[in-house]
Design an enzyme around this catalytic site. Structure first.
Site, short mmCIF file in Angstrom:
data_model
loop_
_atom_site.label_atom_id
_atom_site.label_comp_id
_atom_site.label_asym_id
_atom_site.label_seq_id
_atom_site.Cartn_x
_atom_site.Cartn_y
_atom_site.Cartn_z
N ILE A 139 0.77 -1.02 -0.09
CA ILE A 139 -0.01 -0.06 0.10
C ILE A 139 0.93 1.10 0.24
CG2 ILE A 139 -0.34 -0.04 2.37
CD1 ILE A 139 -3.17 0.92 2.08
N CYS A 140 0.30 2.46 -0.58
CA CYS A 140 0.93 3.62 -0.34
C CYS A 140 2.19 3.73 -1.49
CB CYS A 140 1.29 3.99 0.91
SG CYS A 140 1.71 5.71 1.12
N ALA A 141 3.45 3.99 -0.75
CA ALA A 141 4.54 3.93 -1.57
C ALA A 141 5.11 2.54 -1.69
CB ALA A 141 5.58 4.84 -0.69
N TYR A 167 0.47 5.41 -4.09
CA TYR A 167 0.25 6.76 -3.52
C TYR A 167 0.75 7.88 -4.65
CZ TYR A 167 0.22 10.74 -0.39
OH TYR A 167 -0.08 11.96 0.25
#
Length: 182
Positions: A102-104, A123
């Site tokens: 998730i995200c980066a 992200y």
């Protein structure tokens, strides 16, 4: 029930990690938090100390059904800099088991060349690191055994998606209702 390893490196995003852990535990899965460090206490990007259940050196991870990498900075860089994390992700991926980020952290998958020809999300600002992937902006994106999500605001969605994948739609809906999500 499935066994999920969640890797926590210094600077991980608190909610991304712990919301997913919480939801998977509510579904009665075996979730093990793993410190990518020399001690169990890992400090998040928000300076919140979290005590992991084991050190990365404590297991071979052959029994994993899912390996999950939360994002955050510098957590994502710290995960990717640890050859043991990369090795576990590679082995899991090559066995056709679920790898999630998730995200980066989906950028790690991109740098490992496991996103080639797949759809993925991340992200905003990390799209260039999704090497070989078709970037989409859905909250959660699954392409075979690779699952990616956008960020802290989509952590519950990712947790529920994993529950649905591992335990079925009814269980995911039960958890969502129980946490007043839907």
């Amino acid at each position: 029930m499935a066994k999920i390893y969640v890797f926590l490196a210094e600077g991980f995003e608190t909610v991304e990690a712990l919301a997913v852990v919480d939801i998977l535990k509510r579904a009665k899965h075996e979730v093990v938090t793993v410190a990518v460090a020399k001690e169990l206490l890992v400090t998040s990007a928000q300076k919140i100390p979290v005590k992991a259940e084991q050190l990365i050196s404590d297991s071979e991870y052959d029994d994993a059904d899912v390996v999950f990498l939360p994002g955050g900075m510098p957590g994502t860089r710290n995960l990717e800099a640890d050859s043991r994390v990369v090795s576990v992700v590679r082995a899991q991926y090559e066995k056709g088991k679920i790898v999630a980020a998730i995200c980066a952290a989906p950028s790690i998958f991109g740098h490992m060349n496991i996103l080639q020809g797949r759809k993925a999300t991340c992200y905003p600002g990390f799209e260039k690191d999704l090497l070989g992937a078709e970037h989409v902006t859905d909250k959660v994106v699954a392409d075979e055994n690779v699952i990616t999500s956008r960020g802290m605001g989509t952590a519950i969605d990712l947790g529920l998606f994993l529950v649905e994948k591992l335990s079925g739609k009814d269980k995911a809906e039960e958890i969502a209702a129980g946490i007043q999500y839907r």
